[in-house]
Write a protein that holds these residues in place. Sequence first.
Motif, PDB file in Angstrom:
ATOM      1  N   UNK A 387       0.823  -1.205   0.000  1.00  0.00           N
ATOM      2  CA  UNK A 387       0.000   0.000   0.000  1.00  0.00           C
ATOM      3  C   UNK A 387       0.860   1.259   0.000  1.00  0.00           C
ATOM      4  N   UNK A 388       2.176   1.073   0.075  1.00  0.00           N
ATOM      5  CA  UNK A 388       3.097   2.207   0.079  1.00  0.00           C
ATOM      6  C   UNK A 388       3.286   2.738  -1.344  1.00  0.00           C
ATOM      7  N   UNK A 389       3.869   3.941  -1.463  1.00  0.00           N
ATOM      8  CA  UNK A 389       4.156   4.474  -2.798  1.00  0.00           C
ATOM      9  C   UNK A 389       5.062   3.531  -3.587  1.00  0.00           C
ATOM     10  N   UNK A 390       4.873   3.544  -4.880  1.00  0.00           N
ATOM     11  CA  UNK A 390       5.599   2.629  -5.756  1.00  0.00           C
ATOM     12  C   UNK A 390       7.109   2.804  -5.616  1.00  0.00           C
ATOM     13  N   UNK A 391       7.617   4.049  -5.448  1.00  0.00           N
ATOM     14  CA  UNK A 391       9.044   4.301  -5.348  1.00  0.00           C
ATOM     15  C   UNK A 391       9.658   3.580  -4.147  1.00  0.00           C
ATOM     16  N   UNK A 392       8.912   3.550  -3.028  1.00  0.00           N
ATOM     17  CA  UNK A 392       9.421   2.879  -1.832  1.00  0.00           C
ATOM     18  C   UNK A 392       9.513   1.376  -2.042  1.00  0.00           C
ATOM     19  N   UNK A 393       8.536   0.838  -2.763  1.00  0.00           N
ATOM     20  CA  UNK A 393       8.548  -0.598  -3.021  1.00  0.00           C
ATOM     21  C   UNK A 393       9.708  -0.986  -3.933  1.00  0.00           C
ATOM     22  N   UNK A 394       9.964  -0.162  -4.941  1.00  0.00           N
ATOM     23  CA  UNK A 394      11.076  -0.435  -5.845  1.00  0.00           C
ATOM     24  C   UNK A 394      12.412  -0.350  -5.095  1.00  0.00           C
ATOM     25  N   UNK A 395      12.529   0.633  -4.200  1.00  0.00           N
ATOM     26  CA  UNK A 395      13.749   0.781  -3.401  1.00  0.00           C
ATOM     27  C   UNK A 395      13.983  -0.438  -2.521  1.00  0.00           C
ATOM     28  N   UNK A 397      12.823  -3.463  -3.086  1.00  0.00           N
ATOM     29  CA  UNK A 397      13.178  -4.593  -3.938  1.00  0.00           C
ATOM     30  C   UNK A 397      14.635  -4.512  -4.372  1.00  0.00           C
ATOM     31  N   UNK A 398      15.119  -3.323  -4.697  1.00  0.00           N
ATOM     32  CA  UNK A 398      16.515  -3.153  -5.092  1.00  0.00           C
ATOM     33  C   UNK A 398      17.458  -3.520  -3.940  1.00  0.00           C
ATOM     34  N   UNK A 399      17.069  -3.080  -2.740  1.00  0.00           N
ATOM     35  CA  UNK A 399      17.884  -3.419  -1.573  1.00  0.00           C
ATOM     36  C   UNK A 399      17.934  -4.930  -1.372  1.00  0.00           C
ATOM     37  N   UNK A 400      16.789  -5.584  -1.531  1.00  0.00           N
ATOM     38  CA  UNK A 400      16.751  -7.028  -1.328  1.00  0.00           C
ATOM     39  C   UNK A 400      17.588  -7.750  -2.383  1.00  0.00           C
ATOM     40  N   UNK A 401      17.493  -7.329  -3.637  1.00  0.00           N
ATOM     41  CA  UNK A 401      18.303  -7.937  -4.693  1.00  0.00           C
ATOM     42  C   UNK A 401      19.790  -7.775  -4.387  1.00  0.00           C
ATOM     43  N   UNK A 402      20.145  -6.613  -3.822  1.00  0.00           N
ATOM     44  CA  UNK A 402      21.544  -6.363  -3.467  1.00  0.00           C
ATOM     45  C   UNK A 402      21.995  -7.289  -2.342  1.00  0.00           C
ATOM     46  N   UNK A 403      21.080  -7.633  -1.421  1.00  0.00           N
ATOM     47  CA  UNK A 403      21.419  -8.539  -0.324  1.00  0.00           C
ATOM     48  C   UNK A 403      21.831  -9.905  -0.874  1.00  0.00           C
ATOM     49  N   UNK A 404      21.136 -10.371  -1.898  1.00  0.00           N
ATOM     50  CA  UNK A 404      21.479 -11.659  -2.496  1.00  0.00           C
ATOM     51  C   UNK A 404      22.885 -11.630  -3.110  1.00  0.00           C
ATOM     52  N   UNK A 405      23.240 -10.509  -3.732  1.00  0.00           N
ATOM     53  CA  UNK A 405      24.584 -10.362  -4.287  1.00  0.00           C
ATOM     54  C   UNK A 405      25.605 -10.292  -3.157  1.00  0.00           C
ATOM     55  N   UNK A 438       7.861 -12.848   0.212  1.00  0.00           N
ATOM     56  CA  UNK A 438       7.104 -11.611   0.371  1.00  0.00           C
ATOM     57  C   UNK A 438       7.473 -10.594  -0.701  1.00  0.00           C
ATOM     58  N   UNK A 439       8.724 -10.498  -1.022  1.00  0.00           N
ATOM     59  CA  UNK A 439       9.151  -9.548  -2.060  1.00  0.00           C
ATOM     60  C   UNK A 439       8.486  -9.886  -3.388  1.00  0.00           C
ATOM     61  N   UNK A 440       8.489 -11.190  -3.706  1.00  0.00           N
ATOM     62  CA  UNK A 440       7.964 -11.605  -5.008  1.00  0.00           C
ATOM     63  C   UNK A 440       6.430 -11.535  -5.072  1.00  0.00           C
ATOM     64  N   UNK A 441       5.772 -11.919  -4.002  1.00  0.00           N
ATOM     65  CA  UNK A 441       4.313 -12.017  -4.053  1.00  0.00           C
ATOM     66  C   UNK A 441       3.592 -10.739  -3.612  1.00  0.00           C
ATOM     67  N   UNK A 442       4.122 -10.020  -2.630  1.00  0.00           N
ATOM     68  CA  UNK A 442       3.420  -8.865  -2.078  1.00  0.00           C
ATOM     69  C   UNK A 442       3.870  -7.555  -2.665  1.00  0.00           C
ATOM     70  N   UNK A 443       5.078  -7.510  -3.203  1.00  0.00           N
ATOM     71  CA  UNK A 443       5.628  -6.226  -3.602  1.00  0.00           C
ATOM     72  C   UNK A 443       5.864  -6.158  -5.105  1.00  0.00           C
ATOM     73  N   UNK A 444       6.482  -7.160  -5.649  1.00  0.00           N
ATOM     74  CA  UNK A 444       6.912  -7.077  -7.031  1.00  0.00           C
ATOM     75  C   UNK A 444       5.762  -6.800  -7.975  1.00  0.00           C
ATOM     76  N   UNK A 445       4.596  -7.445  -7.768  1.00  0.00           N
ATOM     77  CA  UNK A 445       3.454  -7.274  -8.644  1.00  0.00           C
ATOM     78  C   UNK A 445       2.970  -5.817  -8.619  1.00  0.00           C
ATOM     79  N   UNK A 446       2.956  -5.251  -7.415  1.00  0.00           N
ATOM     80  CA  UNK A 446       2.480  -3.881  -7.246  1.00  0.00           C
ATOM     81  C   UNK A 446       3.461  -2.870  -7.833  1.00  0.00           C
ATOM     82  N   UNK A 447       4.769  -3.188  -7.683  1.00  0.00           N
ATOM     83  CA  UNK A 447       5.793  -2.237  -8.103  1.00  0.00           C
ATOM     84  C   UNK A 447       6.095  -2.314  -9.585  1.00  0.00           C
ATOM     85  N   UNK A 448       5.764  -3.420 -10.195  1.00  0.00           N
ATOM     86  CA  UNK A 448       6.118  -3.630 -11.606  1.00  0.00           C
ATOM     87  C   UNK A 448       5.358  -2.645 -12.518  1.00  0.00           C
TER      88      UNK A 448
END
Length: 448
Positions: A387-395, A397-405, A438-448
């Motif tokens: 329910x947050x702004x799209x920019x926050x969700x993208x941020x 997701x980017x942080x989470x992707x960076x954690x995997x790296x 959670x990133x994939x199911x709750x956020x990615x769809x909304x942020x895409x």
Amino acid sequence: MENTNYMRDLMLTGFELSRISGVPMLYLGNPGMGKTTIVNLWAKRNGYHVESLIGSAFDRSEILGYMVNDGSGTDYLRTKAPEWFHTITELEKKGTPSVLFIDEIAGAPKDVQASLYRLIFERTIGNGQKLPESTIIASASNYKDNLPPMCDITAPNLNRFCLINFGPQSFEGLYSEFLQDPADLEKDLPDFTHLELSQEIKEKAGRAVRRIFEKINTTYNVKGSSSSSLNFANKRLNNVFTGEYSKNGMVYNFISGRTIGYFRDIFLAMYSIGLNNPFYISKFVDGLIGLGFNSFSDVQELNAFRKFVRELTKDALNELAGKQKKQKNFYYNSKRSLAENIDNLVTLQDEFETEELEDACMKIVPVIENKFKTDSQSLSKLRSLNKKPKEELIKLRNDFNAVEIFYLILEECLSKSDFDGDETLSKLDEIISKYKYYINTCIQTEAA
């Protein structure tokens, strides 16, 4: 990138250091790791003859010589030199030096071991004849766990060697080294410089080593403490080398005056060949200073000690060579996102030495753990983030992707480090596992 021929290069480096310093090396490892093959490779490259003695297969007379009546009319026996000694001395006269490789020393009976120690440390056989100065002696043994119960080496004798725990960096490194084409074993051999050891350099090295030991003593020799002071007094000496040390890949023993002298000689030899590989520096320093490892009952304190001494040694070598200490150029910038900081780390990682990369990673770990909590309350809050702004969700997701790296960087770093980071990796793995859903199911769809 992991060195395919790590064990080969470690042993070749040890031979160069032993040749320059005169410090006897004892390579400890599991059977079937190619020690004999590498000895022959070094000898072939440097024009040496190899003479092998198997401690567990020889008797005392085959090592120090045979008592015989030489027909001279005397009423006592004389010692006749063994054939291997004759071979070495005759080749020396023709200009060919030798490597005397003594294998399976711990598996030898006590009287044979005593004969081998005389040969190794005094360089003489039974009649007092000495080995040529050019002869290099290298010794090897299996770990205690791979020997019969009656076999051991007493701690005072271990203290007379520089002990090199000889094994692969990883299982992947093991099969990479042994599945390569045999001809590849002779490719890309380490190239050693041989700098002149002037009297001035020797004096500087002596002062540098003194400063190292003064810092060690100041930092760890806590007066009145039995748990944090170094084992100078041989208080917690293990009488034999047991299976204990092979669990951690190190030998438990005491620091002696000989240890300090050996350290100076190895330090000068490392300077002479321009040794700057922190992994190899660690191996040879551990083999000397490491003889005080049983001062520490806590693994983290032990690892901190090893790292402390290694860094002191590396800095002193750089100072002796006129090099300035490399400055760490990574710091965590709180004004940037987690992803941006990790991206900066990725950019710099190839420039870092292992301990510097480890320090940089440890600055990021607590930030990740604080941002991605795995308790049920934090994960419940995450569900509402769509329910947050799209920019926050993208941020996020980017942080989470960076954690995997970041996890992959840290895993590679710790595989080459003395730091025990299993708990840290486990925590990061838990974060990645729980947040991925959670990133994939709750956020990615909304942020895409």
